[in-house]
Design a protein around this motif. Structure first.
Motif, PDB file in Angstrom:
ATOM      1  N   MET A  91       0.835  -1.206   0.000  1.00  0.00           N
ATOM      2  CA  MET A  91       0.000   0.000   0.000  1.00  0.00           C
ATOM      3  C   MET A  91       0.864   1.248   0.000  1.00  0.00           C
ATOM      4  SD  MET A  91      -3.056  -1.252   2.485  1.00  0.00           S
ATOM      5  CE  MET A  91      -4.208   0.052   2.144  1.00  0.00           C
ATOM      6  N   LEU A  92       1.988   1.188   0.677  1.00  0.00           N
ATOM      7  CA  LEU A  92       2.901   2.332   0.680  1.00  0.00           C
ATOM      8  C   LEU A  92       3.404   2.597  -0.737  1.00  0.00           C
ATOM      9  CD1 LEU A  92       4.153   4.148   2.898  1.00  0.00           C
ATOM     10  CD2 LEU A  92       6.155   2.673   2.794  1.00  0.00           C
ATOM     11  N   VAL A  93       3.825   1.521  -1.412  1.00  0.00           N
ATOM     12  CA  VAL A  93       4.397   1.665  -2.752  1.00  0.00           C
ATOM     13  C   VAL A  93       3.354   2.190  -3.721  1.00  0.00           C
ATOM     14  CG1 VAL A  93       5.324   0.376  -4.701  1.00  0.00           C
ATOM     15  CG2 VAL A  93       6.161  -0.094  -2.409  1.00  0.00           C
ATOM     16  N   SER A  94       2.174   1.569  -3.726  1.00  0.00           N
ATOM     17  CA  SER A  94       1.183   1.986  -4.717  1.00  0.00           C
ATOM     18  C   SER A  94       0.566   3.326  -4.334  1.00  0.00           C
ATOM     19  CB  SER A  94       0.106   0.916  -4.886  1.00  0.00           C
ATOM     20  OG  SER A  94      -0.437   0.565  -3.640  1.00  0.00           O
ATOM     21  N   GLY A  95       0.389   3.575  -3.036  1.00  0.00           N
ATOM     22  CA  GLY A  95      -0.219   4.840  -2.614  1.00  0.00           C
ATOM     23  C   GLY A  95       0.667   6.021  -2.932  1.00  0.00           C
ATOM     24  N   ILE A  96       1.937   5.947  -2.507  1.00  0.00           N
ATOM     25  CA  ILE A  96       2.859   7.046  -2.816  1.00  0.00           C
ATOM     26  C   ILE A  96       3.028   7.141  -4.322  1.00  0.00           C
ATOM     27  CG2 ILE A  96       5.198   7.919  -2.495  1.00  0.00           C
ATOM     28  CD1 ILE A  96       4.171   7.964   0.162  1.00  0.00           C
ATOM     29  N   GLY A  97       3.060   5.987  -4.992  1.00  0.00           N
ATOM     30  CA  GLY A  97       3.225   5.968  -6.438  1.00  0.00           C
ATOM     31  C   GLY A  97       2.113   6.732  -7.133  1.00  0.00           C
ATOM     32  N   PHE A  98       0.880   6.557  -6.612  1.00  0.00           N
ATOM     33  CA  PHE A  98      -0.264   7.259  -7.192  1.00  0.00           C
ATOM     34  C   PHE A  98      -0.022   8.771  -7.180  1.00  0.00           C
ATOM     35  CE2 PHE A  98      -4.530   9.074  -6.965  1.00  0.00           C
ATOM     36  CZ  PHE A  98      -5.192   8.366  -7.943  1.00  0.00           C
ATOM     37  N   LEU A  99       0.436   9.266  -6.025  1.00  0.00           N
ATOM     38  CA  LEU A  99       0.684  10.707  -5.921  1.00  0.00           C
ATOM     39  C   LEU A  99       1.877  11.128  -6.777  1.00  0.00           C
ATOM     40  CD1 LEU A  99       0.004  11.173  -2.129  1.00  0.00           C
ATOM     41  CD2 LEU A  99      -1.376  11.976  -4.036  1.00  0.00           C
ATOM     42  N   ILE A 100       2.860  10.224  -6.916  1.00  0.00           N
ATOM     43  CA  ILE A 100       4.031  10.562  -7.732  1.00  0.00           C
ATOM     44  C   ILE A 100       3.639  10.706  -9.197  1.00  0.00           C
ATOM     45  CG2 ILE A 100       6.259   9.689  -8.560  1.00  0.00           C
ATOM     46  CD1 ILE A 100       6.446  10.743  -5.770  1.00  0.00           C
ATOM     47  N   VAL A 101       2.680   9.891  -9.635  1.00  0.00           N
ATOM     48  CA  VAL A 101       2.219  10.013 -11.019  1.00  0.00           C
ATOM     49  C   VAL A 101       1.651  11.414 -11.240  1.00  0.00           C
ATOM     50  CG1 VAL A 101       0.535   9.181 -12.683  1.00  0.00           C
ATOM     51  CG2 VAL A 101       1.790   7.565 -11.280  1.00  0.00           C
ATOM     52  N   LEU A 102       0.840  11.852 -10.280  1.00  0.00           N
ATOM     53  CA  LEU A 102       0.281  13.203 -10.381  1.00  0.00           C
ATOM     54  C   LEU A 102       1.397  14.247 -10.348  1.00  0.00           C
ATOM     55  CD1 LEU A 102      -2.825  12.899  -8.077  1.00  0.00           C
ATOM     56  CD2 LEU A 102      -2.834  13.488 -10.499  1.00  0.00           C
ATOM     57  N   TYR A 103       2.346  14.027  -9.450  1.00  0.00           N
ATOM     58  CA  TYR A 103       3.449  14.973  -9.306  1.00  0.00           C
ATOM     59  C   TYR A 103       4.254  15.066 -10.596  1.00  0.00           C
ATOM     60  CZ  TYR A 103       7.941  16.789  -7.703  1.00  0.00           C
ATOM     61  OH  TYR A 103       9.089  17.511  -7.565  1.00  0.00           O
ATOM     62  N   ALA A 104       4.483  13.907 -11.224  1.00  0.00           N
ATOM     63  CA  ALA A 104       5.259  13.911 -12.469  1.00  0.00           C
ATOM     64  C   ALA A 104       4.537  14.724 -13.533  1.00  0.00           C
ATOM     65  CB  ALA A 104       5.484  12.478 -12.953  1.00  0.00           C
ATOM     66  N   ARG A 105       3.213  14.630 -13.512  1.00  0.00           N
ATOM     67  CA  ARG A 105       2.449  15.427 -14.478  1.00  0.00           C
ATOM     68  C   ARG A 105       2.671  16.917 -14.222  1.00  0.00           C
ATOM     69  NH1 ARG A 105       0.820  18.529 -17.115  1.00  0.00           N
ATOM     70  NH2 ARG A 105      -1.138  18.804 -18.247  1.00  0.00           N
ATOM     71  N   GLY A 106       2.623  17.318 -12.941  1.00  0.00           N
ATOM     72  CA  GLY A 106       2.854  18.711 -12.625  1.00  0.00           C
ATOM     73  C   GLY A 106       4.293  19.122 -12.897  1.00  0.00           C
ATOM     74  N   TYR A 107       5.209  18.209 -12.629  1.00  0.00           N
ATOM     75  CA  TYR A 107       6.646  18.503 -12.752  1.00  0.00           C
ATOM     76  C   TYR A 107       7.033  18.657 -14.212  1.00  0.00           C
ATOM     77  CZ  TYR A 107      11.676  17.780 -12.049  1.00  0.00           C
ATOM     78  OH  TYR A 107      13.025  17.909 -12.026  1.00  0.00           O
ATOM     79  N   CYS A 108       6.595  17.719 -15.025  1.00  0.00           N
ATOM     80  CA  CYS A 108       6.987  17.759 -16.434  1.00  0.00           C
ATOM     81  C   CYS A 108       6.161  18.766 -17.205  1.00  0.00           C
ATOM     82  CB  CYS A 108       6.834  16.392 -17.067  1.00  0.00           C
ATOM     83  SG  CYS A 108       7.989  15.211 -16.406  1.00  0.00           S
ATOM     84  N   GLY A 109       5.022  19.182 -16.639  1.00  0.00           N
ATOM     85  CA  GLY A 109       4.204  20.132 -17.357  1.00  0.00           C
ATOM     86  C   GLY A 109       3.703  19.514 -18.642  1.00  0.00           C
TER      87      GLY A 109
END
Lengths: 1025, 135
Positions: A91-109
């Motif tokens: 759950m830690l891996v997939s949960g944080i991963g979920f937010l990282i996907v969103l973050y990558a979208r914001g980061y890469c623009g």
């Protein structure tokens, strides 16, 4: 075990990779769809775990393990264990991963190319990580483990045009990859020692103590190797250097790899093995000191860094050290001694109750936000060094605030989960010091580490608060995705930078852009929830803690403050010192970690070592290799013969002397001829004479074959000797005469060594030959004799009244009387098939090589040879290569006209009688070849032109095809490859006609031999003409 | 007989090793050519001598052909050697061609000079041609 449980596990593990791979099918500009599909993958993974918990509960014990066999013969099966620890990590891996996907979208623009490549790699990594934490089979876990190494290599080396990033990625891959190899070794040893191939099985076997005694000694080694695997992955000292280096990756990667996933894999391994191995005496003393050293070193190096990401990377190292240390201290018998009376110390005798899993969660909850916000600051503010970030509170209040909140948690200050965890840790350490004063050392290290963390927080906040001084720094533009190929780039259309050019200028505004910092705010909120109500978290994580059931004892802030004591005092000391250090100018100058040199230095040293070894072993001089091989041969022979008493003394039968005089004479005569010709060769100067003597020696050997009753051999050798000598002479004409005199040293050494080898091998032959004669050993030969014509007798002939009613029935045999020929075309047909293939390849090689290096293109330049050498070596030969071939005399021409047809008829005769008498495809082919080759030499190239379209190459191809077809035909008839058949065709009155399919195979052999021999000689003649 | 033949084999081996260790490639090729004889003959000799005792006299055995009525020698070594002879021929032919190619490319047959650094033989394919064309 099947059922929904298995499907849930499969979805949880593979959904991120599959969904992310599917995004490759989307068109590049479809950024939103790409993000949503990837999110769905991570969401499904997280959801599957939640569903698993809600519908089937948390699995305990072997019944809950699901999976399917994969490669059972190597003990690899895909089994997953949904136990609390695995589910928590999942759950830690997939949960944080979920937010990282969103973050990558914001980061890469809107950088579509980066996202196109990023999401699939991230999904691959996430699935690998899910596999590591959920797999139960150790080899399956190792497979996923190595997949994390590989995918993290791709992520760290994301900026593939940047040599530094690639180097750091290689460093990470090599370090974690070698650790993976160590882990493999540990797994194999552990599986041997316990007889179990699953993690749950190993732990159960180890903790029950029911181990097969014969391998018990392996367990410490297994532990050592597995520890090495975990320590490299989790960046324990001295392998921690790869982790800060991995910061070359884009920040979403750092935030994911270093907060929740990759680096936790090693800690996860310790957590997995803890219940099984904690009672062994080596567990605590290994993990606790290594972890403590890593913890303090990481803290110190974090203070001495100035780049934001680097600071957080070193605090990660520090935290990983703390976690390892915790697992070490939790070992039973370590703190209180193995002989301690459990009743005297109560629950503590089982080891310290340290909540390491809670600490893992705690770390993820502040480290992920820190990395996320560091990336956001670097990206939006365009600065990466801490001292460049003065005035950030005014510029980007939201970023600075989230960063400060997360750093507050890093410092372990009150109202955060971190504070609670730190208090618990110090409390337990204090308890431990009652048992041994040594634990004050770890206590002091913990306080110093806490001090470093506090000072980092103080520095971050004070820097953000300060007024910016001096000219604005140049923007940090080294971010991979912000490179030139980014469609939205530095051209903003303004001459003077406006407010929107200063920051966010290559990011769009709005919903997606906010995700560059929102995930950090979401995650860090949990820190404060946990800080206020640790019991709420304890209720969730407490089930996972493997070392204690006392989760409800996690002290709340109020509890800690209302029960002042040594732990609180330690905390206060750490905070005071940290604030002082943070405000002081001390330790402000960044330093480089000396461990950073470990990998490059080792790499260079290994390369140098390789070069030294290579130069020593591979001299490039052919003679060196010959000496090495012959020396090894000699040593091997002497060792073999020395070790076998049967070979010490040759058995001399002396049977020959009772034979007829003619036989004695021929044996002695041929032996003398062989010895004399062989001995003459080194002493003859002229190369032509040398080759002729070589041929003579070969003919003498042919005679010897005859004496050994091997007519097939003798005929083959005779023909090949002729062709070989011809080829040799032709080749010598293309090579220079002996070059001007060269130093000829070393002849005596060569002679002596050659004699040694000759004597040894001669002795060996005599000894084995004598042994074979004097002993009645079992031979393979009689079997071939028995089966050559027909197989074993099935039923004897039925004879009634002296008249044979039914003939004897036999199993199928080779149908020929010449055992050697039947062996070649039938029993050992594979050999022959391979052999004619080798012949064909050699011929093709000859054709091709001569075509590649035509004589005309390789005339030596005058500068390459001195004038005299030139004259001696080239001019004399090269220019006078005449069209005249010496053999072409009228007498020979007339003779050959007569000989050729006769020879071809003879070849045909040899071919057909081969099955029953000496002869066969090889010999027939050679007879024809010799005749054709000499004819070709006599009449020149027109012969080959006249034969067109039949060329040697065609002959070879046709021969191979016929042989292969004959061999393969039985396959279509349901028989074995190369199976032959034979029988008789009755002809009224006269003798029945014998046929055998082996004849077709022999025809193929015949054609190949003719093609190869004539082809090679023709090709060489063409070169000379 | 085995003793006599093994002396022959020893001598051929010694000479062929002497040639193999030679300093010029032609010598090496001759060594390869010769060593096959020794090996083949060795296999044959190790399968025992082709003699049998008939009464007081020693007679040769028969060749491995059925129906002759005589005890025959072991056919298997012969089948193996036949293969070896053919392969040996292929190896020698190929080796000699390589010799020609080596000489044409480098104008050198002395092994020590071939192995020396800077020899054109060590240049990547095509470099020699270009060098020659330039010269």
């Amino acid at each position: 075990m099947e059922g929904p449980g298995l499907w849930m596990m499969l979805v949880a593990v593979f959904a991120p990779a599959i969904a992310a791979a599917l995004t490759l099918l989307l068109p590049r500009p479809a950024i939103t769809a790409r993000t949503l599909v990837t999110l769905a993958g991570f969401g499904m993974s997280f959801g599957a775990l939640c569903w698993r918990i809600s519908s089937l509960g948390v699995g305990h014990g072997p019944g809950a393990i699901v999976g399917f066999p994969f490669a059972e013969s190597i003990h690899l099966s895909m089994t997953f264990n949904p136990d609390p620890l695995g589910l928590f990590f999942g759950m830690l891996v997939s949960g944080i991963g979920f937010l990282i996907v969103l973050y990558a979208r914001g980061y890469c623009g809107p950088d579509r190319d980066s996202l196109y490549r990023f999401y699939p790699t991230l999904g691959f990594f996430a699935s690998a990580m899910m596999g590591v934490v959920l797999a139960d089979n150790m080899l399956a876990m190792l497979t996923f483990w190595e997949m994390t190494s590989l995918s993290s290599f791709l992520l760290i080396g994301w900026d593939r045009d940047n040599p530094r990033a690639v180097k750091l990625a290689v460093q990470a891959l090599a370090t974690t990859g070698l650790g993976g190899l160590a882990l493999l070794g540990g797994i194999l040893l552990m599986a041997t020692a316990t007889g179990q191939w699953t993690l749950s099985g190993v732990v159960a076997a180890l903790s029950s103590g029911e181990l097969p005694q014969q391998h018990a000694g392996m367990i410490p080694w297994a532990f050592a190797l597995m520890f090495l695997g975990g320590a490299t992955k989790s960046a324990q000292w001295p392998f921690h250097y790869w982790l800060p280096g991995a910061m070359a990756a884009p920040t979403p990667v750092s935030a994911y790899l270093h907060s929740a996933t990759m680096v936790k894999a090693g800690v996860y391994l310790f957590a997995r093995l803890w219940p099984g191995l904690e009672s062994f005496e080596f567990w605590g003393p290994t993990l606790a000191p290594v972890g403590a050293v890593t913890m303090l070193l990481g803290g110190y190096l974090a203070v001495r860094s100035s780049e934001l990401k680097k600071i957080f990377a070193y605090t990660t190292v520090s935290q990983l050290g703390l976690l390892t240390c915790m697992y070490g201290l939790s070992a039973s018998g370590f703190v209180h001694g193995a002989g301690a009376d459990p009743s005297a110390h109560g629950a503590e005798a089982a080891g310290l109750a340290l909540w390491p899993v809670m600490q893992i969660l705690n770390h993820a909850l502040y480290k992920a936000p820190l990395f996320i916000i560091a990336g956001a600051i670097m990206h939006i503010a365009g600065r990466k060094e801490l001292h460049q970030l003065k005035g950030l509170f005014r510029e980007h209040f939201h970023l600075a605030l989230v960063c400060a909140l997360a750093a507050y948690a890093l410092a372990g200050l009150p109202l955060t989960l971190s504070f609670t965890m730190k208090e618990a840790f110090l409390h337990q350490i204090h308890e431990a010091t009652h048992a041994s004063g040594w634990f004050w050392v770890i206590g002091a290290m913990a306080v110093l580490t806490a001090m470093c963390n506090v000072s980092i927080f103080v520095r971050i906040v004070t820097t953000f608060w300060m007024q910016p001084t001096g000219a604005p720094e140049a923007r940090y533009e080294d971010d991979p995705h912000a490179r030139a190929d980014n469609p939205i780039s530095h051209d903003t259309g303004h001459d003077k930078p406006g407010p929107e050019d200063d920051h966010l200028y290559h990011h769009e505004h709005g919903f997606w852009a906010a995700w560059i910092w929102l995930p950090a705010a979401i995650i860090v909120a949990f820190q404060y929830i946990g800080g206020v109500a640790p019991g709420w978290f304890g209720g969730f994580v407490g089930h996972v803690e493997t070392n204690t059931g006392a989760w409800d004892q996690l002290p709340s802030l109020w509890h800690a403050l209302s029960h002042p004591g040594v732990p609180l005092a330690m905390s206060a000391v750490a905070i005071t010192l940290g604030v002082l250090l943070g405000l002081s100018p001390l330790w402000r100058r960044p330093i480089d970690d000396p461990h950073n040199a470990i990998f490059p230095e080792t790499y260079v040293a290994l390369q140098r070592l390789g070069a030294v070894v290579y130069r020593g072993v591979q001299s490039g001089n052919f003679r060196y290799y010959v000496y090495a091989m012959l020396g090894a041969l000699f040593v091997g022979l002497v060792a073999t013969m020395g070790g076998d008493a049967g070979l010490h003394k040759p058995v001399i039968s002396g049977a020959l002397w009772n034979a007829r005089f003619g036989l004695i004479l021929s044996v002695v005569g041929l032996c003398t001829l062989i010895v004399l010709t062989a001995l003459m060769i080194p002493f003859v100067r002229s190369r032509i004479v040398r080759v002729l003597i070589l041929g003579t020696c070969g003919f003498a050997v042919t005679g010897m074959y005859l004496l050994y009753q091997a007519p097939d051999l003798a005929m083959t050798q005779l023909m090949f000797e002729i062709i070989s000598v011809l080829i040799f002479l032709l080749v010598l004409r293309m090579l220079p005469e002996e070059a001007p005199k060269r130093p000829k040293g070393g002849r005596i050494g060569r002679a002596v060594f050659g004699c040694f080898l000759g004597v040894t091998l001669g002795w060996l032959v005599a000894a084995i030959g004598g042994y074979v004669e004097s002993t009645d050993i079992e031979r393979l030969g009689p079997w071939f004799e028995a089966n050559s014509y027909h197989g074993e007798m099935i039923a004897p002939a039925i004879v009634e009244d002296g008249v044979q009613v039914a003939p004897a029935q036999y199993a199928r045999g080779g149908g020929g009387e010449n055992v050697v020929n039947v062996t070649l075309v039938d029993f050992r047909g594979y050999d022959t098939l391979g052999e004619i293939t080798v012949l064909s390849i050699a011929a093709m090689g000859v054709f091709a090589i001569l075509a590649v290096v035509p004589a005309s293109r390789f005339k030596p330049s005058a500068s390459q040879l001195s004038s005299t050498e030139f004259a001696a070596r080239f001019d004399h030969r090269g220019v006078k290569y005449g069209r005249q071939i010496m053999l072409s005399t009228p007498l020979l021409q007339t003779t050959m006209r007569l000989v050729l047809p006769l020879a071809l008829i003879f070849a045909g005769y040899e071919f057909f009688k081969g099955h029953n008498e000496p002869g066969g495809g090889f010999i027939a082919g050679l007879v024809a070849s010799v005749a054709l080759a000499v004819y070709r030499m006599t009449f020149g190239p027109s012969v080959m032109k006249g034969l067109k379209p039949i060329t040697p190459a065609l002959c070879i191809a046709a021969g191979l095809l016929i042989a292969l077809t004959t061999s393969a035909t039985p396959l279509f008839l349901g028989e074995a490859f190369l199976r032959s058949a034979n029988g008789y065709i009755e002809r009224g009155g006269s003798e029945p006609y014998h046929w055998a399919t082996a004849a077709f195979f022999d025809l193929g052999v015949f054609l190949v031999v003719v093609g190869v021999s004539v082809g090679i000689i023709n090709r060489l003649l063409e070169e000379l003409e | 007989m085995t003793l006599l033949v093994s002396i022959c084999i020893g001598v051929i081996f010694a000479v062929s090793f002497y040639l193999l260790m030679g300093k010029e490639l032609k010598e090496v090729a001759m060594g390869v050519f010769l060593i096959g004889h020794a090996a083949n003959l060795g296999i044959l000799a190790m399968s025992g001598q082709p003699l049998m005792v008939v009464g007081s006299l020693v007679e040769p055995k028969g060749p491995p052909i059925l129906g002759t009525g005589r005890p025959m020698v072991d056919p298997l070594p012969q089948a193996l050697i036949l293969t070896a002879i053919v392969i040996g021929f292929a190896v020698v032919a190929f080796l000699l061609t390589l010799l020609v190619a080596t000489y044409r490319r480098t104008h050198e047959l002395w092994i020590d000079d071939l192995a020396a650094e800077g020899n054109p033989a060590f240049l990547i394919d095509g470099a020699t041609e270009r060098k020659n064309a330039a010269a």
